[in-house]
Design a protein around this motif. Sequence first.
Motif, PDB file in Angstrom:
ATOM      1  N   GLN A  95     -10.018  49.243 -24.220  1.00  0.00           N
ATOM      2  CA  GLN A  95     -10.846  49.506 -25.722  1.00  0.00           C
ATOM      3  C   GLN A  95      -9.680  50.539 -26.575  1.00  0.00           C
ATOM      4  OE1 GLN A  95     -14.115  52.069 -26.719  1.00  0.00           O
ATOM      5  NE2 GLN A  95     -15.261  49.958 -26.347  1.00  0.00           N
ATOM      6  N   GLN A  96      -9.552  51.742 -25.858  1.00  0.00           N
ATOM      7  CA  GLN A  96      -8.526  52.653 -26.368  1.00  0.00           C
ATOM      8  C   GLN A  96      -7.213  52.343 -26.509  1.00  0.00           C
ATOM      9  OE1 GLN A  96     -10.071  55.804 -27.608  1.00  0.00           O
ATOM     10  NE2 GLN A  96     -11.794  54.418 -27.063  1.00  0.00           N
ATOM     11  N   VAL A  97      -6.593  51.596 -25.491  1.00  0.00           N
ATOM     12  CA  VAL A  97      -5.224  51.185 -25.616  1.00  0.00           C
ATOM     13  C   VAL A  97      -5.084  49.996 -26.703  1.00  0.00           C
ATOM     14  CG1 VAL A  97      -3.364  49.467 -24.391  1.00  0.00           C
ATOM     15  CG2 VAL A  97      -4.675  51.350 -23.391  1.00  0.00           C
ATOM     16  N   ARG A  98      -6.227  49.345 -26.962  1.00  0.00           N
ATOM     17  CA  ARG A  98      -6.379  48.302 -28.107  1.00  0.00           C
ATOM     18  C   ARG A  98      -6.198  48.895 -29.431  1.00  0.00           C
ATOM     19  NH1 ARG A  98     -10.257  45.614 -26.163  1.00  0.00           N
ATOM     20  NH2 ARG A  98      -9.269  44.547 -24.503  1.00  0.00           N
ATOM     21  N   CYS A  99      -6.839  50.050 -29.388  1.00  0.00           N
ATOM     22  CA  CYS A  99      -7.069  50.750 -30.640  1.00  0.00           C
ATOM     23  C   CYS A  99      -5.656  51.579 -31.002  1.00  0.00           C
ATOM     24  CB  CYS A  99      -7.961  51.990 -30.644  1.00  0.00           C
ATOM     25  SG  CYS A  99      -7.909  53.194 -32.045  1.00  0.00           S
ATOM     26  N   MET A 101      -2.788  50.216 -30.387  1.00  0.00           N
ATOM     27  CA  MET A 101      -1.835  49.034 -30.709  1.00  0.00           C
ATOM     28  C   MET A 101      -2.025  48.835 -32.173  1.00  0.00           C
ATOM     29  SD  MET A 101      -2.091  46.718 -27.551  1.00  0.00           S
ATOM     30  CE  MET A 101      -1.282  46.951 -25.776  1.00  0.00           C
ATOM     31  N   GLU A 102      -3.346  48.845 -32.615  1.00  0.00           N
ATOM     32  CA  GLU A 102      -3.808  48.271 -33.790  1.00  0.00           C
ATOM     33  C   GLU A 102      -3.560  49.247 -34.912  1.00  0.00           C
ATOM     34  OE1 GLU A 102      -7.428  46.905 -33.138  1.00  0.00           O
ATOM     35  OE2 GLU A 102      -6.944  45.069 -31.856  1.00  0.00           O
ATOM     36  N   LYS A 103      -3.879  50.451 -34.625  1.00  0.00           N
ATOM     37  CA  LYS A 103      -3.925  51.560 -35.983  1.00  0.00           C
ATOM     38  C   LYS A 103      -2.625  52.222 -36.150  1.00  0.00           C
ATOM     39  CE  LYS A 103      -8.946  52.001 -35.324  1.00  0.00           C
ATOM     40  NZ  LYS A 103     -10.083  52.814 -35.336  1.00  0.00           N
ATOM     41  N   GLU A 104      -2.633  52.932 -37.466  1.00  0.00           N
ATOM     42  CA  GLU A 104      -1.627  53.676 -37.552  1.00  0.00           C
ATOM     43  C   GLU A 104      -1.687  54.962 -36.923  1.00  0.00           C
ATOM     44  OE1 GLU A 104       0.389  55.685 -41.703  1.00  0.00           O
ATOM     45  OE2 GLU A 104      -1.351  54.547 -41.777  1.00  0.00           O
ATOM     46  N   LYS A 105      -0.252  55.270 -36.377  1.00  0.00           N
ATOM     47  CA  LYS A 105      -0.293  56.606 -35.954  1.00  0.00           C
ATOM     48  C   LYS A 105      -0.907  56.589 -34.572  1.00  0.00           C
ATOM     49  CE  LYS A 105       1.190  59.893 -39.359  1.00  0.00           C
ATOM     50  NZ  LYS A 105       0.967  61.210 -39.950  1.00  0.00           N
ATOM     51  N   VAL A 464      10.279  37.884 -27.527  1.00  0.00           N
ATOM     52  CA  VAL A 464       9.148  37.438 -27.014  1.00  0.00           C
ATOM     53  C   VAL A 464       8.064  37.371 -28.089  1.00  0.00           C
ATOM     54  CG1 VAL A 464       9.464  38.140 -24.482  1.00  0.00           C
ATOM     55  CG2 VAL A 464       8.483  39.746 -26.110  1.00  0.00           C
ATOM     56  N   SER A 465       7.229  36.541 -28.044  1.00  0.00           N
ATOM     57  CA  SER A 465       5.838  36.765 -29.074  1.00  0.00           C
ATOM     58  C   SER A 465       4.614  37.188 -28.414  1.00  0.00           C
ATOM     59  CB  SER A 465       5.498  35.298 -29.698  1.00  0.00           C
ATOM     60  OG  SER A 465       5.092  34.564 -28.641  1.00  0.00           O
ATOM     61  N   LEU A 466       4.097  38.112 -28.863  1.00  0.00           N
ATOM     62  CA  LEU A 466       3.121  39.095 -28.076  1.00  0.00           C
ATOM     63  C   LEU A 466       1.567  38.695 -28.943  1.00  0.00           C
ATOM     64  CD1 LEU A 466       4.651  42.438 -28.024  1.00  0.00           C
ATOM     65  CD2 LEU A 466       4.386  40.780 -26.073  1.00  0.00           C
ATOM     66  N   ASP A 467       0.488  38.410 -28.095  1.00  0.00           N
ATOM     67  CA  ASP A 467      -0.648  38.329 -28.737  1.00  0.00           C
ATOM     68  C   ASP A 467      -1.510  39.895 -28.612  1.00  0.00           C
ATOM     69  OD1 ASP A 467      -3.507  38.133 -29.249  1.00  0.00           O
ATOM     70  OD2 ASP A 467      -3.978  36.493 -27.945  1.00  0.00           O
ATOM     71  N   SER A 468      -1.544  40.539 -29.725  1.00  0.00           N
ATOM     72  CA  SER A 468      -2.124  41.953 -29.394  1.00  0.00           C
ATOM     73  C   SER A 468      -3.600  42.192 -28.871  1.00  0.00           C
ATOM     74  CB  SER A 468      -2.034  42.649 -30.851  1.00  0.00           C
ATOM     75  OG  SER A 468      -3.096  41.994 -31.721  1.00  0.00           O
ATOM     76  N   ASN A 469      -4.377  40.717 -28.716  1.00  0.00           N
ATOM     77  CA  ASN A 469      -5.598  40.996 -28.072  1.00  0.00           C
ATOM     78  C   ASN A 469      -5.642  40.824 -26.737  1.00  0.00           C
ATOM     79  OD1 ASN A 469      -8.445  40.849 -28.165  1.00  0.00           O
ATOM     80  ND2 ASN A 469      -8.342  38.449 -28.171  1.00  0.00           N
ATOM     81  N   ASN A 542       5.180  46.941 -25.227  1.00  0.00           N
ATOM     82  CA  ASN A 542       5.587  47.126 -26.595  1.00  0.00           C
ATOM     83  C   ASN A 542       4.837  48.331 -27.030  1.00  0.00           C
ATOM     84  OD1 ASN A 542       6.871  46.029 -28.950  1.00  0.00           O
ATOM     85  ND2 ASN A 542       4.614  45.711 -29.709  1.00  0.00           N
ATOM     86  N   LEU A 543       3.759  48.802 -26.717  1.00  0.00           N
ATOM     87  CA  LEU A 543       2.971  50.023 -27.111  1.00  0.00           C
ATOM     88  C   LEU A 543       3.899  51.129 -26.812  1.00  0.00           C
ATOM     89  CD1 LEU A 543       0.824  51.487 -28.352  1.00  0.00           C
ATOM     90  CD2 LEU A 543      -0.513  51.482 -26.241  1.00  0.00           C
TER      91      LEU A 543
END
Length: 563
Positions: A95-99, A101-105, A464-469, A542-543
């Motif tokens: 959950q935190q890793v996903r955050c 990936m998705e948010k600025e900074k 490579v194409s990535l799915d961030s989910n 990628n992260l």
Amino acid sequence: MITKKLEQFLEEEIQKLGYEEKVRVIVSNRRELCDYQCDDCFRLAKIYHKSPMEIGNRIVEAIQNSPKYAEYFKEVTFANPGFINMTLSDTLINQQVRCMMEKEKFGMEMPSKIDTYVLDYGGANIAKPLHVGHLRPAIVGESMKRIIAYMGHKTISDVHLGDYGLQIGQVIYGILKDQKQVEEITLEYLEDIYPKMSSLCKEDEFVKTECANITKDLQDGNLEYQLLFQKIKEVSGNDCKRLYDYLGVSFDLWNGESDSYPYIPSTTEVLKNIIEVSEGAKIIPVSEVTDAKELPPLIYQKSNGAYLYATTDLATIYERMEKYHPDYILYVADSRQSLHFEQVFRACRKSGLTKNTKLEFLGLGTINGTDGKPFKTRSGTAPKLDALFEQIKGIFLSQKEDNKDMEEEDIDKIVNAILKFADLQNNRERDYIFDIRKFSNVVGKTGPYILYTFLRIQKILESVSLDSNISNHIYNEDDRKLRLHLLELEASLNSALKERLPSLLADYIYTLALLANTFYQNNRIQGLTDEVQKNDWLSLFNLTKNVLKEMLNLIIIDIPQFM
């Protein structure tokens, strides 16, 4: 930040038990036992007059009975004599890793109040070439500026050149003696005349007095001296800018001691109630009753009317207060200047010059050679920066034949990485040994190792194409360690800011590179047939790449195209 999330959860649970207290969660120093821990059972025991074991066991029982337990934790246990050990669930980690990936900074929390920081670093004297001793203030100061700005605060940086001291009087004396015209003043001439005049002053008392008188007359506005001074400042300042540009170090203000002179009358007015006269000189007593050793007074003005470095520092502080109203003024300089800054800071506090502004001295240790002594050339002088850059470049090119085919821009980025990581991996307060061959290596705790790691990850991610989910799976221990370390980014940045130690961020970056390499070596990503797992790992890489890139920028390291 993961620790804040855990603290909020714990506080909710302990409040149900009747403990109205804040708690602190920290990264475990024994990762084989748990991921995070809370040591507040001892503090709570004193407040509520119970044993740490009783309180700790009650808290752990409450956590285990929480409906959020499975979402947050894999395991929570109590360890004698008073530690709550927490192992996070895969769900919470992802959950935190996903955050991130998705948010600025990377989802970092920005400050509720934006502070203004004035940073004073660089501090080179004009008319003298920059040498290895100028590296640390430039590198540490620039990195601190970038960290502070990244964390959401306002920064104003000032090189604050030493341009009105005795060395200018000495150079002007030499120019007059050599009957040089203004247009004949070149960088080569300045580099030649300054050491000659400096040596002459040590041998000849008459010349020393003449140079002091020239300095005083310059400060008083002598037009002939002012004309020479402006040319010296232009020639020397342009060379300083060239070298700082090479290092990626920039300043909002290119002020010097001379720029503070218009503010001296106003500064004197503010200080008048604490200025005393002693043997014709104006001084400010700064010693305090709690001092183990009496501090000498700050000399504000010499008996001949000349002003000193302390005077211009105080006048500069007055100017900064008037123009920028800073919350902090940070000075990055050699630790041997600590007495000077303590005197200046005390004068500010006694007079009320800085009101609520916090003044901080960020002292630096020395750069030593492999013999443990301050880094010198064979002739016994500190190496000029130009010569040092060329020496590092030569060593890097000699390590591998392919290096000679690299683009010049890439080579310069690697030279910078060698220099900067060699410095910033060390606590700024400590001396360190500068071993060029060791720090040029692509193996070990070096700048090239981290750059190599980044470029390796970038190559893996090409096309490579990535799915961030990403899924909620964590596949093995190397995978878990990498994800957990990514979650510690915000805590690392907060510590670097709070402690004024870019070395803490450099340590984080190196560990991230190390974990990423270990993960890659032990897991064959390209050979995976499970598309979900493959996407998870590529997204994780990628992260990692994005974190490395942004954090390397904060320690002033640019990434080459090729190594």
